[in-house]
Write a protein that holds these residues in place. Structure first.
Motif, mmCIF file in Angstrom:
data_model
loop_
_atom_site.group_PDB
_atom_site.id
_atom_site.type_symbol
_atom_site.label_atom_id
_atom_site.label_comp_id
_atom_site.label_asym_id
_atom_site.label_seq_id
_atom_site.Cartn_x
_atom_site.Cartn_y
_atom_site.Cartn_z
ATOM 1 N N ARG A 247 -11.181 0.177 8.415
ATOM 2 C CA ARG A 247 -11.795 -1.135 8.153
ATOM 3 C C ARG A 247 -12.761 -1.048 6.966
ATOM 4 N NH1 ARG A 247 -13.795 -3.388 12.992
ATOM 5 N NH2 ARG A 247 -13.426 -1.600 14.314
ATOM 6 N N TRP A 248 -13.257 0.172 6.681
ATOM 7 C CA TRP A 248 -14.195 0.349 5.570
ATOM 8 C C TRP A 248 -13.486 0.523 4.224
ATOM 9 C CZ3 TRP A 248 -19.416 0.008 6.224
ATOM 10 C CH2 TRP A 248 -19.881 0.047 7.537
ATOM 11 N N ASP A 249 -12.185 0.848 4.277
ATOM 12 C CA ASP A 249 -11.459 1.271 3.085
ATOM 13 C C ASP A 249 -10.920 0.056 2.334
ATOM 14 O OD1 ASP A 249 -9.855 2.439 1.206
ATOM 15 O OD2 ASP A 249 -8.951 3.889 2.595
ATOM 16 N N LEU A 250 -11.346 -0.111 1.101
ATOM 17 C CA LEU A 250 -10.903 -1.268 0.312
ATOM 18 C C LEU A 250 -9.403 -1.254 0.051
ATOM 19 C CD1 LEU A 250 -13.677 -1.813 -2.353
ATOM 20 C CD2 LEU A 250 -12.726 -3.507 -0.807
ATOM 21 N N ARG A 251 -8.811 -0.056 0.123
ATOM 22 C CA ARG A 251 -7.376 0.042 -0.150
ATOM 23 C C ARG A 251 -6.550 -0.393 1.057
ATOM 24 N NH1 ARG A 251 -7.964 6.275 -1.326
ATOM 25 N NH2 ARG A 251 -9.127 5.884 0.576
ATOM 26 N N SER A 252 -7.216 -0.525 2.212
ATOM 27 C CA SER A 252 -6.476 -0.824 3.433
ATOM 28 C C SER A 252 -6.513 -2.326 3.723
ATOM 29 C CB SER A 252 -7.112 -0.039 4.574
ATOM 30 O OG SER A 252 -7.013 -0.732 5.771
ATOM 31 N N SER A 253 -5.459 -2.794 4.449
ATOM 32 C CA SER A 253 -5.424 -4.225 4.755
ATOM 33 C C SER A 253 -6.290 -4.535 5.980
ATOM 34 C CB SER A 253 -3.989 -4.665 5.009
ATOM 35 O OG SER A 253 -3.470 -3.873 6.044
ATOM 36 N N VAL A 254 -6.702 -3.472 6.705
ATOM 37 C CA VAL A 254 -7.572 -3.696 7.871
ATOM 38 C C VAL A 254 -8.955 -4.057 7.339
ATOM 39 C CG1 VAL A 254 -8.575 -2.621 9.926
ATOM 40 C CG2 VAL A 254 -6.328 -1.900 9.113
#
Ligand code: HEM
Length: 533
Positions: free
Chosen positions: A409-416
């Protein structure tokens, strides 16, 4: 501190199984925040006022109010009484407010810089590498919490005091904290003294000195560890600058330079007791917090193999051009690539911030605050606690998966993500760093992380009295976790006749049965199994 609250905490705990589950009682449970998370704030509102014969205590879980408190530093000073128990070697930067705090802060903040972070990184990698070799050789590690404390202590010791301590892997008992190398004039190793003081800090504060010297064996050992640690800290300061001692610019050097001697006419420097008091607080403040966070992180990863795979893949990619030997990883080059490890650390700190409350109060004035479109007055003398757990478990800010361990959820690359608008305040959690950039740095690896709305995430507190060791801790924990997980996986070790699910349930109860002495921590180590990938 509210004495009535302390009494009722103990009382309630004993009666806990027999009492009806009224919210009133829950607030007076020990570690109630850890057990109830956002539950009471959801039911009664995000600011709770507990009125008792001991005084008024306000628990603030509202981002809107928390922001005002951080901004109005002198209206909401720190409750220094709460830190009485870490004052026994002398006053220090954690236990003071106002002008006195500024005098201590002048000498203790500057040593926390990039040069020290480089030492932290190198030592963190080295210690974790040694520990992993031991654990994976044995295919398990019975007391990972204890070993993580050794790692943290050794990193702190080298970075702050210039003293290198080995990760002693030969012995399997708690006596292994350098016990084999007790220096002349001592009865206990430095590591053992630190551990014993930390584990018995409450007994140390409430037991009279004569009883510590003449009481039962366990108390005598506590008294001995207190004297031994004091002696080690004095020696460190006296020996600084002598032949053979480290000439690194670190906390020790800054404290020695600030020292004015016997305490008469302290002026702008620090007295001898204050120097020792600060040496003590830095020897232990970062120990409980980083050890506890690393322990939770390892346990959460052990319970979430899918997250481990995500982390492993990202580490493989980030480290593909780096040497196989982690001791060759350069801080300046490798740390900026560690975004996924930082996501794991942030998510761990969100779920289990070591300090569940930040203690502030209103001193001698009424303090107005804006809350949901109204102005409210907080009375003088009210303890006003910023309740970190309430902020970190607020589903309006973090979404429906608020209770789950989801570092992505913290990762800008992730859609979460966690895009959520609080319908009551209209506060929106942003999705890109450009909306609310990190205040201190936008450089890698932080620029790859999503930024929560200001005030919603504060494991290190915020404002003037924010943690001085924040970056130190982030660098250390990243070094340790990257070294452990770039080539290994971990799971809860099954006991005879157990399925993995049963073993995992033991791991989950170890987390939920955490207890706080200084900070909230897992108190019962669960056996883990480390496997090379
Ligand atoms: C996961 C790691 C850590 C967390 C979550 C953490 C959290 C905090 C928090 C919440 C405070 C504010 C306490 C209050 O206002 O009552 C604080 C203060 C402090 N922390 Fe940390 N800390 C961590 C690591 C460290 C490390 C590694 C060091 C030093 C090496 C350190 C040294 C201090 C000191 C000296 C203060 C008092 C600062 C002041 O009052 O000016 N901490 N920390």
């Amino acid at each position: 501190m509210n004495a009535f609250h302390v009494l009722t905490c103990g009382f309630n705990r004993a009666l806990w199984p027999y009492l009806p589950q009224w919210a009133y009682f829950k607030i007076f449970w020990r570690d109630w925040c850890h057990h109830t998370k956002f539950e009471l704030f959801e039911k009664y509102g995000d600011v709770i006022c507990a009125v008792s014969p001991g005084g008024v205590t306000i628990y603030v879980g509202s981002v809107e109010v928390v922001r005002q408190m951080y901004e109005r530093r002198s209206d909401f000073p720190k409750v220094t009484k709460v830190y009485e128990y870490v004052r026994f070697y002398g006053d220090n930067v954690l236990t003071l407010e106002g002008v006195e705090w500024r005098r201590h802060n002048k000498y203790t903040r500057p040593p926390f810089n990039e040069a020290v972070h480089k030492v932290v990184w190198e030592e963190g990698v080295k210690q974790a590498h040694t520990a992993l070799n031991v654990w994976s050789r044995k295919n398990s590690c019975v007391k990972v919490g204890r070993d993580l404390r050794t790692i943290s202590m050794n990193v702190l010791s080298l970075s702050n005091f210039g003293v290198a301590l080995p990760f002693d892997y030969e012995s399997e008992t708690t006596e292994h904290f350098g016990q084999k190398n007790i220096p002349p004039g001592h009865r206990m190793s430095y590591g053992n003294a630190v551990n014993h003081v930390l584990d018995n800090i409450i007994a140390l504060v409430i037991t009279p000195k004569w009883l510590l010297r003449n009481g039962p064996e366990s108390l005598k050992k506590t008294g001995q560890s207190y004297e031994e640690l004091g002696l080690y800290l004095k020696e460190l300061i006296q020996n600084h600058g002598k032949a053979g001692s480290s000439d690194r610019k670190n906390l020790l050097r800054s404290l020695v330079k600030a020292s004015t001697g016997d305490g008469l006419g302290k002026g702008s420097g620090l007295t001898d007791t204050e120097v020792i008091g600060n040496a003590f607080i830095f020897a232990v403040a970062g120990l409980e917090t980083t050890t506890g966070t690393l322990h939770y992180a390892v346990m959460y990863l052990a319970l979430n193999p899918d997250v481990q795979d995500w982390l492993y893949k990202d580490l493989q990619e980030a480290l593909k051009d780096e040497d196989q030997d982690p001791s060759k990883w350069e801080y300046e080059k490798v740390y900026p690539k560690m975004a996924s490890v930082l996501c794991v650390i942030h998510e761990t700190l969100r779920l289990n911030a070591p300090h569940m409350h930040i203690p502030k109060w209103t001193a001698d004035k009424y303090q107005p605050v804006n809350w949901k479109g109204k102005q409210c007055l907080i009375p003088p003398g009210a303890s006003t606690y910023i309740t970190i757990t309430a902020l970190h478990y607020n589903p309006f800010l973090w979404g429906d998966t608020v209770k789950e361990f989801q570092p992505q959820r913290w990762d800008l690359r992730s859609s979460v993500g966690w895009v959520h608008t609080d319908p009551r305040t209209g506060i929106k959690a942003p999705t890109t760093p450009s909306e609310t950039p990190w205040t201190e740095t936008q450089s890698a690896p932080y620029c790859h992380l999503r930024t929560p709305v200001k005030g919603a995430f504060a494991p290190f507190s915020d404002g003037w009295r924010a943690c001085v060791g924040k970056n130190f801790a982030l660098v250390e924990m990243t070094a340790v976790l990257a070294t452990l997980f770039r080539g290994c996986s971990v799971r809860i070790k099954r006991q005879e006749g157990e399925t993995q699910e049963m073993a995992d349930n033991r791991g989950k109860s170890a987390i939920s049965n955490s207890e706080s002495y200084l900070t909230i921590m897992i108190r019962h180590d669960v056996e883990l199994e480390w496997v090379r990938r």
